[in-house]
Design a protein around this motif. Structure first.
Motif, mmCIF file in Angstrom:
data_model
loop_
_atom_site.group_PDB
_atom_site.id
_atom_site.type_symbol
_atom_site.label_atom_id
_atom_site.label_comp_id
_atom_site.label_asym_id
_atom_site.label_seq_id
_atom_site.Cartn_x
_atom_site.Cartn_y
_atom_site.Cartn_z
ATOM 1 N N GLU A 131 6.415 3.048 0.400
ATOM 2 C CA GLU A 131 5.580 2.014 1.021
ATOM 3 C C GLU A 131 4.274 2.616 1.533
ATOM 4 O O GLU A 131 3.189 2.058 1.328
ATOM 5 N N LEU A 132 4.360 3.761 2.191
ATOM 6 C CA LEU A 132 3.165 4.432 2.703
ATOM 7 C C LEU A 132 2.272 4.896 1.561
ATOM 8 O O LEU A 132 1.043 4.832 1.660
ATOM 9 N N LEU A 137 -2.739 4.457 -1.651
ATOM 10 C CA LEU A 137 -3.475 4.242 -2.900
ATOM 11 C C LEU A 137 -4.388 3.019 -2.797
ATOM 12 O O LEU A 137 -5.533 3.038 -3.248
ATOM 13 N N LYS A 138 -3.867 1.939 -2.183
ATOM 14 C CA LYS A 138 -4.709 0.755 -1.985
ATOM 15 C C LYS A 138 -5.887 1.082 -1.073
ATOM 16 O O LYS A 138 -7.010 0.637 -1.310
ATOM 17 N N ALA A 139 -5.620 1.869 -0.033
ATOM 18 C CA ALA A 139 -6.683 2.236 0.897
ATOM 19 C C ALA A 139 -7.760 3.052 0.211
ATOM 20 O O ALA A 139 -8.954 2.897 0.508
ATOM 21 N N THR A 144 -13.322 3.250 -1.606
ATOM 22 C CA THR A 144 -14.321 3.405 -2.666
ATOM 23 C C THR A 144 -15.254 2.203 -2.702
ATOM 24 O O THR A 144 -16.487 2.346 -2.765
ATOM 25 N N ARG A 145 -14.690 1.006 -2.645
ATOM 26 C CA ARG A 145 -15.517 -0.203 -2.663
ATOM 27 C C ARG A 145 -16.352 -0.300 -1.384
ATOM 28 O O ARG A 145 -17.518 -0.708 -1.426
ATOM 29 N N LYS A 146 -15.791 0.093 -0.262
ATOM 30 C CA LYS A 146 -16.528 0.048 1.003
ATOM 31 C C LYS A 146 -17.766 0.948 0.942
ATOM 32 O O LYS A 146 -18.841 0.564 1.412
ATOM 33 N N ARG A 147 -17.628 2.149 0.367
ATOM 34 C CA ARG A 147 -18.790 3.035 0.216
ATOM 35 C C ARG A 147 -19.839 2.404 -0.685
ATOM 36 O O ARG A 147 -21.041 2.506 -0.415
ATOM 37 N N GLU A 148 -19.395 1.737 -1.763
ATOM 38 C CA GLU A 148 -20.338 1.073 -2.662
ATOM 39 C C GLU A 148 -21.098 -0.031 -1.935
ATOM 40 O O GLU A 148 -22.316 -0.171 -2.077
ATOM 41 N N GLY A 214 -11.470 -4.664 7.675
ATOM 42 C CA GLY A 214 -10.225 -5.249 8.158
ATOM 43 C C GLY A 214 -9.033 -4.864 7.304
ATOM 44 O O GLY A 214 -7.942 -4.587 7.819
ATOM 45 N N ARG A 215 -9.239 -4.811 5.982
ATOM 46 C CA ARG A 215 -8.152 -4.427 5.076
ATOM 47 C C ARG A 215 -7.735 -2.979 5.303
ATOM 48 O O ARG A 215 -6.553 -2.640 5.279
#
Length: 519
Positions: A131-132, A137-139, A144-148, A214-215
């Motif tokens: 689970e962790l 992996l999702k994080a 990556t998207r947050k940096r973009e 938030g995610r």
């Protein structure tokens, strides 16, 4: 190891495995007490220091190893990295704490009932680990998207500034408008199509950034898994068939981790350990620095392991303070705050009524003693240390400590602290790594190496605090007078410790032939 000769015979040494070992604060303390320590540490800088200090080290992620790899380790210690937990509010710290506590409770339930044995316990841990891992992996994808988005947002911000300049706005007007864009961008009307388009794109990016943030808070990070590692190692050694439980467990971290240690203690009690959690003030143990650490101590109670006894082991006694706590002049005694939430009751001093406490140790006394051992250190007139951090939420209000009181908490920014002549703003030389290490009670000869030495020093366990905890947990048979003499000798040995031959860190393939592995 220390080259100081001991006149008396110390108690028998233990074989200690130190997880998240850092540059060796606990290790050097254990060495002068006569114990053998092997550390696991991933940071290359800390491993470089450990190499020069002669500390036995496996370099790598703790999760690449298992308790079963080190069957001859008798004691488990460590300070897992963790989030800033808090019991207050509903923010990310609170959610992280609740998540970790929930995982511990899941493990406790299966350990406590034990109806299906080791397979069920292992299945539960594997489920938590998977689970962790999925969350991690999702994080990573979200990060990556947050940096973009942050890069795109910076580009749009620049484009907005340029457009506002072309429309004839002054610098002050642009500054105010840019601030308003962050606050209420959709309520503004500029009657300019290009500006309106840029503003909409910027606003959309802001919304996406907030959503991504938030995610990430919901997913947590890898430290959630790391803070659970020591508990799993104890469970594995206690419940895995043909394994032998650790004789003792010692864990430490920042005060906010105290609720985690308290939940740990419940599990360890179910496994047959006597436990104690304690919020320890470092200056109350002879460290020339005010710092608080949350410590979990556990010692195996073999009688509680017998099925027919089924007794909850009694708690360990607290570690008795040997020095006074520091209280700044003119300030009322503070109420303890193990977290950033509501105040706890006033902390007990854990003092022995038969043994009066010594005064706390000031910075100048520690540095003077260091110069006696290493004369090339600079002579320092009366000085004031000005912190790199503000106080009371005001960045400009830098904390100050004079030479004749304990240092404020040594952090990874210690090299940025100004040192000025007392009563003036005249700058003196800033603390050398050896001096900063001494304020953490490392030996003045400790061979700091690698990158970000200030961070290594700031993150380390104060060795003198470790002396007290290790002595208390591993040598409970000593009388009060014997313990006092033991600590006095160990403190002298710690001050005069010198490194032996450098020891190159081992990698995972170095398990074969190691004294703790039996391979």
């Amino acid at each position: 190891m220390s080259h100081t000769e001991k006149n008396d015979s110390p108690p028998a040494g233990f074989r200690i495995l130190d997880l998240f070992a850092g540059p060796g604060g606990l290790d050097v303390a254990a060495a002068v007490l006569g114990h053998q320590v092997t550390g696991i540490e991933w940071d290359t800088g800390a491993c470089a220091t450990r190499r020069e200090a002669g500390m036995d080290t496996f370099q790598g992620d703790v999760r690449q190893y298992r308790a079963a790899f080190f069957p001859y380790a008798q004691v488990l210690t460590g300070g897992p990295p963790c989030q800033t937990f808090t019991v207050a509010g509903h923010g990310v710290g609170r959610r992280s704490l609740e998540q970790v506590l929930e995982y511990i409770k899941r493990l406790h339930e299966v350990v406590r009932t034990g109806e299906q044995g080791w397979k069920e316990i292992f299945r539960t841990w594997r489920g938590i680990s998977e689970e962790l891992r999925r969350k991690e992996l999702k994080a990573q994808d979200v990060k990556t998207r947050k940096r973009e988005v942050e890069e795109l947002r910076a580009a749009k911000r620049k484009a907005l500034r340029l457009r506002l300049e072309r429309l004839g706005n002054s610098a002050d007007e642009i500054k105010n408008l840019m601030k308003s864009f962050m606050d209420v961008p959709r309520t503004l009307d500029f009657q300019d199509d290009e500006l309106e388009g840029l503003l909409k794109e910027f606003s959309d990016l802001n919304d996406e950034h907030a959503e991504l943030k938030g995610r990430l808070e919901e997913l947590g990070d890898e430290r959630t898994g790391l803070v659970l590692q020591p508990l799993w190692w104890v469970i594995e050694r206690s419940r895995r068939p043909r394994s032998v439980p650790y004789e003792a467990v010692i864990l430490e971290q920042v005060p906010a981790v105290l609720p985690v240690w308290e939940e740990y203690a419940k599990v360890l009690a179910s496994l047959g350990y006597r436990t104690r959690t304690q919020l320890m003030h470092t200056e109350a143990f002879g460290v020339p620095q005010t710092r608080r650490r949350a410590v979990l101590m556990a010692r195996l109670d073999r009688a509680a392991l017998l099925d027919e006894v089924r007794l909850r082991p009694e708690d360990l006694p607290p570690v008795l303070e040997t020095h006074e706590r520091y209280q700044p002049k003119g300030r009322p005694a503070p109420r303890s705050k193990a977290t950033s939430g509501e105040p706890l009751p006033l902390e007990p001093s854990h003092a022995s009524p038969e043994s009066p406490k010594a005064p706390w140790v000031p910075m100048d006394a520690a540095l003077k003693r260091a110069r006696e051992i290493k004369p090339e250190l600079p002579e320092r007139p009366a000085f004031t240390v000005i912190s790199n951090y503000g106080t009371g939420g005001i960045p400009e209000a830098r904390g100050r400590r004079d030479h004749d009181v304990p240092s404020a908490t040594i952090t990874g920014k210690v090299s940025r602290n100004r040192v000025v002549l007392k009563g003036t703003e005249r700058d003196l030389a800033r603390f050398l790594p050896a001096e900063a290490g001494v304020l953490q009670t490392f030996p003045v000869a400790y061979p700091w190496d690698g990158n970000d030495i200030s961070q290594q020093i700031g993150n380390a366990v104060p060795p003198k605090l470790a002396l007290h905890v290790l002595r208390h947990v591993l040598e409970p048979e000593l009388s009060d007078e014997e313990a006092r003499i033991r600590l006095k000798q160990a403190t002298a040995d710690l001050e005069t410790w010198t490194p032996g031959k450098p020891v190159k860190p081992r990698m995972h393939d170095g398990l074969k032939g190691h004294p703790l592995t039996g391979r």
